[in-house]
Motif scaffolding. Sequence first.
Motif, PDB file in Angstrom:
ATOM      1  N   ASP A   9      37.416  36.234  34.500  1.00 21.10           N
ATOM      2  CA  ASP A   9      36.924  35.586  35.717  1.00 21.10           C
ATOM      3  C   ASP A   9      37.552  36.130  36.996  1.00 21.10           C
ATOM      4  OD1 ASP A   9      35.188  33.848  34.339  1.00 21.10           O
ATOM      5  OD2 ASP A   9      36.848  32.488  33.895  1.00 21.10           O
ATOM      6  N   ASP A  10      38.493  37.090  36.863  1.00 21.48           N
ATOM      7  CA  ASP A  10      39.177  37.703  38.008  1.00 21.48           C
ATOM      8  C   ASP A  10      39.871  36.643  38.876  1.00 21.48           C
ATOM      9  OD1 ASP A  10      40.139  39.651  39.697  1.00 21.48           O
ATOM     10  OD2 ASP A  10      38.254  39.967  40.750  1.00 21.48           O
ATOM     11  N   LEU A  31      41.001  31.515  48.389  1.00 25.60           N
ATOM     12  CA  LEU A  31      42.378  31.049  48.314  1.00 25.60           C
ATOM     13  C   LEU A  31      42.463  29.531  48.278  1.00 25.60           C
ATOM     14  CD1 LEU A  31      45.414  31.731  48.416  1.00 25.60           C
ATOM     15  CD2 LEU A  31      45.217  31.678  50.908  1.00 25.60           C
ATOM     16  N   ASN A  32      43.080  29.021  47.201  1.00 25.91           N
ATOM     17  CA  ASN A  32      43.285  27.585  47.048  1.00 25.91           C
ATOM     18  C   ASN A  32      44.774  27.309  46.862  1.00 25.91           C
ATOM     19  OD1 ASN A  32      40.433  26.727  46.966  1.00 25.91           O
ATOM     20  ND2 ASN A  32      40.412  28.003  45.136  1.00 25.91           N
ATOM     21  N   ASP A  47      38.600  36.170  42.688  1.00 22.87           N
ATOM     22  CA  ASP A  47      38.245  37.588  42.887  1.00 22.87           C
ATOM     23  C   ASP A  47      39.486  38.397  43.276  1.00 22.87           C
ATOM     24  OD1 ASP A  47      35.604  37.060  42.274  1.00 22.87           O
ATOM     25  OD2 ASP A  47      34.990  36.842  44.356  1.00 22.87           O
ATOM     26  N   ALA A  48      40.573  38.156  42.579  1.00 17.56           N
ATOM     27  CA  ALA A  48      41.869  38.758  42.915  1.00 17.56           C
ATOM     28  C   ALA A  48      41.857  40.279  42.823  1.00 17.56           C
ATOM     29  CB  ALA A  48      42.958  38.188  42.009  1.00 17.56           C
ATOM     30  N   TRP A  54      45.450  42.019  42.727  1.00 14.80           N
ATOM     31  CA  TRP A  54      45.928  42.254  41.362  1.00 14.80           C
ATOM     32  C   TRP A  54      45.631  43.674  40.964  1.00 14.80           C
ATOM     33  CZ3 TRP A  54      49.186  39.784  38.422  1.00 14.80           C
ATOM     34  CH2 TRP A  54      49.289  40.137  37.087  1.00 14.80           C
ATOM     35  N   PRO A  55      46.519  44.421  40.380  1.00 17.32           N
ATOM     36  CA  PRO A  55      47.879  44.024  40.026  1.00 17.32           C
ATOM     37  C   PRO A  55      48.761  43.898  41.270  1.00 17.32           C
ATOM     38  CG  PRO A  55      47.550  46.321  39.470  1.00 17.32           C
ATOM     39  CD  PRO A  55      46.223  45.785  39.960  1.00 17.32           C
TER      40      PRO A  55
END
Length: 68
Positions: A9-10, A31-32, A47-48, A54-55
């Motif tokens: 799910d990223d 962002l939460n 959606d990191a 990420w990484p």
Amino acid sequence: MKIRYDDKDDILHIEFSSAPVVRDVSQSWHLNLGYSETGLAELTILDAKANGYWPIASSAPRRRAPRP
């Protein structure tokens, strides 16, 4: 601190405290923030990987192995 990444799910989840979350705040779509009674407890980034979170890049200098 715990860092988990869900590749399917990223989603990047960073937990700073194991205290129960009493308030969630959506800073933006991606962002939460989760707050405990004492402050920031967790951070969730959607959606990191797609957004470059990420990484996680380390800013610490790399140590070289000592020469024999």
